[in-house]
Design a protein around this motif. Sequence first.
Motif, PDB file in Angstrom:
ATOM      1  N   ARG A 101       3.588  -4.718  -3.620  1.00 27.44           N
ATOM      2  CA  ARG A 101       2.876  -4.011  -4.746  1.00 27.44           C
ATOM      3  C   ARG A 101       3.263  -2.560  -5.053  1.00 27.44           C
ATOM      4  O   ARG A 101       3.216  -2.278  -6.339  1.00 27.44           O
ATOM      5  CB  ARG A 101       1.572  -4.040  -4.582  1.00 27.44           C
ATOM      6  N   LYS A 130       4.275  -1.378  -8.822  1.00 25.97           N
ATOM      7  CA  LYS A 130       3.409  -0.452  -9.905  1.00 25.97           C
ATOM      8  C   LYS A 130       4.282   0.703 -10.095  1.00 25.97           C
ATOM      9  O   LYS A 130       4.114   1.086 -11.116  1.00 25.97           O
ATOM     10  CB  LYS A 130       2.301   0.132  -9.009  1.00 25.97           C
ATOM     11  N   LEU A 183      -1.364   4.652  -6.210  1.00 25.35           N
ATOM     12  CA  LEU A 183      -2.179   3.634  -6.104  1.00 25.35           C
ATOM     13  C   LEU A 183      -3.506   3.823  -5.577  1.00 25.35           C
ATOM     14  O   LEU A 183      -4.059   5.125  -5.336  1.00 25.35           O
ATOM     15  CB  LEU A 183      -1.271   3.006  -4.709  1.00 25.35           C
ATOM     16  N   GLN A 184      -4.357   2.565  -5.704  1.00 22.32           N
ATOM     17  CA  GLN A 184      -5.683   2.724  -5.089  1.00 22.32           C
ATOM     18  C   GLN A 184      -5.765   3.099  -3.590  1.00 22.32           C
ATOM     19  O   GLN A 184      -5.009   2.829  -2.946  1.00 22.32           O
ATOM     20  CB  GLN A 184      -6.510   1.420  -5.488  1.00 22.32           C
ATOM     21  N   ARG A 193      -1.772   7.413  -2.586  1.00 21.69           N
ATOM     22  CA  ARG A 193      -2.915   6.670  -2.699  1.00 21.69           C
ATOM     23  C   ARG A 193      -4.235   7.495  -3.101  1.00 21.69           C
ATOM     24  O   ARG A 193      -4.052   8.718  -2.288  1.00 21.69           O
ATOM     25  CB  ARG A 193      -3.321   5.689  -1.763  1.00 21.69           C
ATOM     26  N   GLU A 201       0.709  -1.304   0.072  1.00 24.27           N
ATOM     27  CA  GLU A 201       0.085   0.023  -0.044  1.00 24.27           C
ATOM     28  C   GLU A 201       0.772   1.164   0.079  1.00 24.27           C
ATOM     29  O   GLU A 201       0.106   2.418   0.007  1.00 24.27           O
ATOM     30  CB  GLU A 201      -0.782  -0.029   1.270  1.00 24.27           C
ATOM     31  N   THR A 216      -8.454   5.883  -8.153  1.00 26.70           N
ATOM     32  CA  THR A 216      -7.978   5.389  -9.506  1.00 26.70           C
ATOM     33  C   THR A 216      -8.239   3.745  -9.850  1.00 26.70           C
ATOM     34  O   THR A 216      -8.343   3.144  -8.736  1.00 26.70           O
ATOM     35  CB  THR A 216      -6.156   5.410  -9.466  1.00 26.70           C
ATOM     36  N   TRP A 269      -4.620  -9.564  -2.649  1.00 25.84           N
ATOM     37  CA  TRP A 269      -3.842  -8.987  -3.508  1.00 25.84           C
ATOM     38  C   TRP A 269      -3.717  -9.814  -4.852  1.00 25.84           C
ATOM     39  O   TRP A 269      -3.404 -10.965  -4.357  1.00 25.84           O
ATOM     40  CB  TRP A 269      -2.834  -8.125  -3.445  1.00 25.84           C
ATOM     41  N   ASN A 307      -4.169   2.397 -11.423  1.00 22.21           N
ATOM     42  CA  ASN A 307      -2.696   2.417 -10.553  1.00 22.21           C
ATOM     43  C   ASN A 307      -1.478   3.043 -11.326  1.00 22.21           C
ATOM     44  O   ASN A 307      -0.469   2.568 -10.831  1.00 22.21           O
ATOM     45  CB  ASN A 307      -2.513   1.006  -9.966  1.00 22.21           C
ATOM     46  N   LYS A 308      -1.716   3.609 -12.176  1.00 22.60           N
ATOM     47  CA  LYS A 308      -0.624   4.171 -12.952  1.00 22.60           C
ATOM     48  C   LYS A 308       0.073   5.426 -12.364  1.00 22.60           C
ATOM     49  O   LYS A 308       1.293   5.393 -12.449  1.00 22.60           O
ATOM     50  CB  LYS A 308      -0.788   4.478 -14.654  1.00 22.60           C
TER      51      LYS A 308
END
Length: 852
Positions: free
Chosen positions: A438, A442, A389-390, A379, A360, A382, A480, A385-386
């Motif tokens: 993650r 990303k 992050l969500q 965060r 996260e 989105t 995830w 996630n480009k």
Amino acid sequence: MRALFSFFVCLLWMPAAFAQKTAFDPQKLAVRWEVIENNYQQKTQTLSAFTLTNTGKTPLPATGWGLYFNFVRTIKPGSANGPLQVDHLNGDFFRLVPKPEMAPLRPGASIRVEFVSDAWVLNVTDAPGGLYWVRDSQPEKGIPLPNYTVVPSTEPKQTTRFPGDKPGFVGPQAVYAQNKALTDIPENQLPKILPSPTAYRETGSAFTLTGDVSIMTDAAFQREAGYLANELAAVLGKKTSVTTQKAPGQIQLQMAAMAPGAYQLRVNADGVVISAASGEGICYGIQSLKMLLPPMAWTKPQSSLPVPGVEVTDAPRFGWRAMMLDVARNFQPKTQVLKLLDLMALYKLNILHFHLNDDEGWRVEIPSLPELTAVGSKRGHTLDNKAFLQPSYGSGPDVQSPTGSGFYSKADFIEILKYAAERHISVVPEIETPGHARAAVKAMDARYARFMAENKPAEAGQYLLRDLQDVSVYRSVQSWNDNVMNVALPSVYRFLETVTDDLLAMYREAGAPIQTIHFGGDEVPAGVWEKSPACQALMKTDPAVKNVDDLWYYYFRKVNELVRKQGLYLYGWEEVGMRKTRLDGKAHMIPNPDFAGDGVQVDVWNNVLGWGAEDLAYKLANAGYKVVLSPVTNYYFDMAYQKSFDEPGYYWGGFTDVDKGYYFIPYDYFKSAREDRLGNPLDRSVFNGKERLTDYGKENIIGIQGLLWSETVLGPQRMEYMMLPKLIGLAERAWASDPAWATGTDEAANQRLYAQAWNTFVNQLGKRELPRLGSYAGGFAYRIPTVGAVVEDGAVRANVQLPGFTIRYTTDGSQPNANSAVYAAPVTTKGTIKLRAFSAQGLGGRTVVIRH
């Protein structure tokens, strides 16, 4: 008739037509969530419900919107009833959207959607969070929903996890029973230093500390003398002078032959002398000197302060006395980290284990890889996630969220390192790999896309962390499906080398010590790497990699080589020291012989009572691994203090009140274990056949660690609430030798000795430590205990876990405040009695209610 019919149709149509011109205001949507039933359908699952009420003046549209939220339980697909469906996006991120049968919701009307999730739901932090609204016509914009209510669970079907879940919510009656044996000890009769020194004697020859006092120091302790001068300035209002010349009435810092970290402290009418062989020992002596000052000294500058006469000889039990802080799940600002370092120093903790990345968030600037913070530290709303992050853990749609977004710049991190080093605290950075990665994955995807857009494929793939052709299917513990580095890629090791190089450069610039980097290693899910072409190719070329399981050992062998080249040693979670094999045809885990005896250090957290790995820490220590005891049952500070709907925190590993850390026996925690993870009295058969710690293994237990995972820690106040006063029990066990109640063979005598020691400890907390912490370093928002209360002999009787807190009460239904009546004797008034404990600074805990 036709004309009349048309007239009525027009009347029906007009509001709808008007509504189409007036957009629905989502902030007029009231949302309630409640637990309907735990153990739903006699399974380990929960039925809960959202209720949406339109409080606005226009209808809620039947289509064209989604309600997004985070929820730490997995919602079973297709379980939602009614006109709304729940979609799982990734991790703890969900979306509530209309089904085709949804109709517009008129003003004042409500709809309800029930759904089933795995596991149990017990307290307020289990509830969905971070709710926001997105219109299909504006997919890039998330609108927070402030009108959200979590309905407390009160009925047995809501609060009982399964048949036979005996401990109910902890009410005032249960708290009263827990505290009933405690007795009051006058503050002037309490030992004044925690953690407990090896030898402590009060002499009666006090010293008066004023702003005119000077600090005489040996040349080797100039830094410590400067630190002491700054610390005294906080209570005296002026900075004392530092000299190398002796004079009467000084504080003297002097060199003496002692063991590492040891010190002697002598206070009498002529002055103060702190002796040690190193700056580390002097620093510990300074902390003990500060503890001798009156607890309220930090409320405002004093012209003079009495320092009681003492003779103290002291040394630490363990060289590794750690606090792990997770800033990845939810961020903490730099000022809060510095404040934590002040707290750690006061209680002689010497390792900050800094969990800097996870799925996260990535929280430290790596100058060579700017995407790590440009993308991975933020965060917000989105779906790709480009750019960032969500949302996770209720951080919401705003990319400026202070808990969801944030990182430490290079300058920030160097400042933290310097601040820690001044207090003789080592900062161990954790770069979580290959799972829980993650944010890094990303971020490097974004780097890849940038260079590909510039037609630079070589640069694009230089630090890529995933195999673009991998179609493996997996789901991590946190749900995830895209959070694991691909360990077959050479680019992964270039990434780790670059991150390591940049971190070490910051340590050099700060002049701070570093011996290891923690490289994680926990919770890599099943299914990962199975359908990766890169992994398949590696298996064909490397004879040591015969199957997917072998990729784990391949990875950590390479990481071990990497850190050794830098003069560091390998450190990770317990899984780093484990190896899969088979026993009687079934999967079986054993200590991995590859690293045993090789100086590899592991944090062992899994001692969950009843899960089968109760002896894992001792197995690994006996096998030759350097072990930091990090047990969830005693030192996971993110676990809730007790079973109560209003008590925040997780509870999967148990409920962790202040006593859990205090009664932990490092070399024999089987002996000190008292209750299982559900709160039941422990069935000691869980230890049958378990491996005990050998004398050789004892040499490999290098220390103890408290851990604050931050999934439920939204901001500095919650951080302090979850840590304190638990951290003080950790400090006591990490520094002080085993007390008599931990080593005796007479169980009845041990229980008597424990009761006496516990009584002294809680009096110290309530009358010295927490009053000090109310103002120290700006003041800490520690947890104030809830009041215990019963109706007995026709009156309400009350007590509190930490003597020294003031109990106040009301009889008129109002909430007690700092001006309410003080409880001094049983209350005979009939009716509803509300009680609340208050600190010396006038801050109150939660209110409890008892009816008489």
